[in-house]
Enzyme design. Structure first.
Site, mmCIF file in Angstrom:
data_model
loop_
_atom_site.group_PDB
_atom_site.id
_atom_site.type_symbol
_atom_site.label_atom_id
_atom_site.label_comp_id
_atom_site.label_asym_id
_atom_site.label_seq_id
_atom_site.Cartn_x
_atom_site.Cartn_y
_atom_site.Cartn_z
ATOM 1 N N GLU A 172 0.563 -1.057 0.080
ATOM 2 C CA GLU A 172 -0.012 -0.056 -0.016
ATOM 3 C C GLU A 172 0.849 1.412 -0.006
ATOM 4 O OE1 GLU A 172 -2.696 -0.039 3.282
ATOM 5 O OE2 GLU A 172 -3.791 1.809 2.419
ATOM 6 N N ASN B 70 -12.673 -0.886 -0.586
ATOM 7 C CA ASN B 70 -11.936 -1.618 0.488
ATOM 8 C C ASN B 70 -12.527 -1.040 1.767
ATOM 9 O OD1 ASN B 70 -9.518 -2.877 1.880
ATOM 10 N ND2 ASN B 70 -9.307 -0.523 2.633
ATOM 11 N N GLU B 71 -12.568 -2.056 2.788
ATOM 12 C CA GLU B 71 -13.187 -1.752 4.065
ATOM 13 C C GLU B 71 -14.463 -0.754 3.960
ATOM 14 O OE1 GLU B 71 -10.288 -1.342 7.001
ATOM 15 O OE2 GLU B 71 -9.534 -3.151 6.876
ATOM 16 N N TYR C 286 -7.005 -8.671 11.859
ATOM 17 C CA TYR C 286 -5.532 -8.623 12.413
ATOM 18 C C TYR C 286 -5.386 -8.964 13.645
ATOM 19 C CZ TYR C 286 -4.668 -5.213 8.361
ATOM 20 O OH TYR C 286 -4.170 -4.832 7.261
ATOM 21 N N GLU D 68 -6.538 -9.223 3.967
ATOM 22 C CA GLU D 68 -5.527 -8.485 4.998
ATOM 23 C C GLU D 68 -5.619 -9.346 6.335
ATOM 24 O OE1 GLU D 68 -5.942 -4.215 5.680
ATOM 25 O OE2 GLU D 68 -6.471 -3.956 3.524
ATOM 26 N N GLN E 232 1.962 -6.177 5.881
ATOM 27 C CA GLN E 232 1.973 -5.851 4.372
ATOM 28 C C GLN E 232 3.298 -6.153 3.967
ATOM 29 O OE1 GLN E 232 1.124 -1.861 3.090
ATOM 30 N NE2 GLN E 232 -1.066 -1.868 4.386
HETATM 31 O O1 AHR Z 1 -3.272 -2.661 6.339
HETATM 32 C C1 AHR Z 1 -3.310 -1.397 6.707
HETATM 33 C C2 AHR Z 1 -4.879 -0.994 6.794
HETATM 34 O O2 AHR Z 1 -5.352 -1.937 7.566
HETATM 35 C C3 AHR Z 1 -5.356 -0.951 5.398
HETATM 36 O O3 AHR Z 1 -5.197 0.174 4.770
HETATM 37 C C4 AHR Z 1 -6.890 -1.162 5.585
HETATM 38 O O4 AHR Z 1 -7.682 -1.893 4.710
HETATM 39 C C5 AHR Z 1 -7.018 -1.848 7.045
HETATM 40 O O5 AHR Z 1 -7.727 -0.994 7.927
#
Ligand code: AHR
Length: 513
Positions: free
Chosen positions: A47, A194-195, A263, A320, A368
């Site tokens: 990103e 996205n999101e 995450y 992600e 990432q």
């Molecule tokens: O990976 C960092 C961020 O995490 C991304 O930009 C977003 O999609 C997520 O909230």
């Protein structure tokens, strides 16, 4: 019958032991190969965030850092070794503010924009569509472009696709040619937003689904260069996004996958996530407990997809995932974090879970690739290091496109107590196209080694191990090889044999039978 085994003296950690009935016993169902483990489960995400792209991979042709056409040579070589199957770009949250026209044409004439999501820095768009797609070609990786739904228009999205994929005499195709690319690129995957529940527009599932249908209708491509279209789904335990989207698929809209994000935060608290290094054992445990939660999230979402799409035509992609710690150095908006043995264990556990659900999970993108969150590679100007997570990904290369072999684990104990506990051992197995059988084993317990017994006729196992005595063992620019895989080999003298899996370790081994 159980016999003694012979541990070859390459790794003194694989101690000779006598197998017993109490050992964790692995039974691999070699006669039941299941879904293919899509190599895109090993996909990467890059990103416009911090030093993920600028410095991380792109330094420009005039940099003193050795480079090929602007891409740094050391990072390129490391990524080639990793056999990166797929690259996702340009975000993330950034994708919904990215206007592709800013990143084409002569570099000095490109627009300078404020990256309002990540650190408020100026992005001068030196890295744009051509630079991304050329990189993917250099790495022989599939391409995953994330379109802008949040602040873009259906026209802008459709025109980006035309610019990249059209072989016609259209103005956009000719603009691409004038910018140095004659033939269209192959676009394998394309996401619409996205999101959307957060940075992508704070939408409801219903509102996003309507917009998805609207944008997807006009996202047209040549019939021989049609990407798989990805709808941006929910996060964590959410299932309403999946349900709303998969129901919409029934209306005939094109949708090849729904994405989901999760995450791992050590504490589970976004206000104080926990440190990347020098953490207490309680945070090792809570990191493991939080990581394995993804299996329930997958099961719940896949159950919904099975209801509406029993033939599994639509994939459920985790585009992600990874660890997210408190930022300890640099600009907070750049999400730079160190990466330790704990991250390696988290990566290996996640990969095992994705293998298990490979029928639906056709792709995952760790967040990432470079210098951001759970990165493969860290750089400091001209210096570069490979993280423990990089090593885990490299050790797992044989699993890319192999067929998943179901397995059972007997006597798998718990690390931790009650709700605050995890299975000690995580494992998965696969058979490659050439018939090689591979096994990965992870010991989540940071204190206690485990004796592993393999049921079946095996001559031995051979591969690599990643482990250390310290929970936060990691590599630094001064000591880049502090934590690296070592050879792991055990030779058996009879059918059933056992070996020791050290505390906090990952092994990936070929089974010799
Ligand atoms: O990976 C960092 C961020 O995490 C991304 O930009 C977003 O999609 C997520 O909230």
């Amino acid at each position: 019958m159980v016999k003694r085994f012979l541990a070859v003296g390459i790794l003194c950690l694989s101690l000779t032991t006598l197998p017993s009935e109490a050992d964790v016993t692995v039974n691999i169902h070699v006669d039941k190969p299941a879904s293919k483990i899509n190599r895109n489960i090993y996909g990467q995400f890059m990103e416009h965030l911090g030093r993920g792209i600028y410095e991380g991979i792109w330094v420009g042709e005039n940099s003193e850092i050795p480079n090929t056409n602007g891409y740094r040579n050391d990072v390129l070589a490391a990524l080639k070794e990793l056999q990166v199957p797929l690259l996702r770009w340009p975000g993330g949250c950034f994708a919904d503010e990215y206007h592709w026209q800013d990143g084409i044409g002569p570099k000095e004439e490109r627009a300078k924009r404020v990256n309002t999501t990540w650190g408020g820095v100026i992005d001068d768009n030196r890295f744009g569509t051509h630079e991304f797609l050329d990189l993917a070609e250099m790495l022989n990786a599939e391409v995953y472009v994330n379109g802008n739904l949040g602040t873009g228009t259906p026209t802008e999205m459709a025109q980006w696709l035309e610019y990249m994929t059209s072989d016609s005499d259209s103005t956009l195709a000719n603009q691409r040619r004038a910018n140095g690319r004659d033939k269209p690129w192959r676009i394998d995957h394309f996401a619409i937003g996205n999101e959307a529940w957060g940075c992508g527009g704070n939408m409801t599932p219903e509102y996003y689904t309507d917009l998805y249908k609207h944008y997807a209708t006009f996202a047209k491509t040549p019939h021989d260069n049609t990407p798989l279209f990805i709808a941006s789904g929910g996060q964590n335990a959410q299932t309403d996004w999946t349900e709303t989207l998969i129901k919409a698929k029934k209306t005939g809209v094109k949708m090849d996958a729904i994405s989901h994000h999760y995450y791992t935060l050590p504490t589970g608290d976004w206000g104080k996530k926990g440190a990347a290094l020098d953490f207490p054992e309680s945070e090792w445990l809570s990191t493991m407990v939080n990581t394995v939660k993804i299996e329930k999230f997958l099961m719940d979402n896949i159950a919904i997809m099975d209801k509406y799409d029993p033939e599994a035509k639509v994939a459920f992609n985790v585009d992600e995932w990874g660890t997210w710690f408190d930022v300890s150095e640099g600009e907070p908006g750049f999400l730079y974090q160190q990466n330790s043995l704990r991250d390696a264990i988290v990566a290996a556990v996640n990969l095992n879970i994705f293998h298990k659900y490979a029928k639906r999970v056709q792709m995952s993108n760790i967040a990432q690739m470079i210098n951001v969150l759970q990165a493969m590679i860290l750089t400091d100007k001209e210096k570069m290091l490979l993280t423990p997570t990089y090593h885990v990904f490299k050790m797992h290369v044989p699993f890319q496109d192999a067929s998943y072999l179901p397995l059972t684990l007997k006597n798998n104990g718990k690390y931790g107590e009650g709700e605050n506990s995890v299975d000690k051992i995580s494992a998965s197995a696969a058979v490659t196209k050439t018939g090689e059988q591979w096994l990965t084993l992870v010991n989540l317990d940071p204190n206690k080694a485990e004796t592993i017994r393999l049921d079946g006729k095996y001559q031995g196992v051979k591969g690599q191990i990643l482990t250390d005595v310290k929970m936060d063992a990691h590599n630094t620019f001064d000591k880049p090889n502090n934590l690296a895989p070592r050879q792991f080999e055990v030779k058996a003298s009879n059918d059933n044999f056992a070996f020791e899996l050290p505390a906090k370790s990952v092994i990936v081994v070929k089974l010799n039978n």
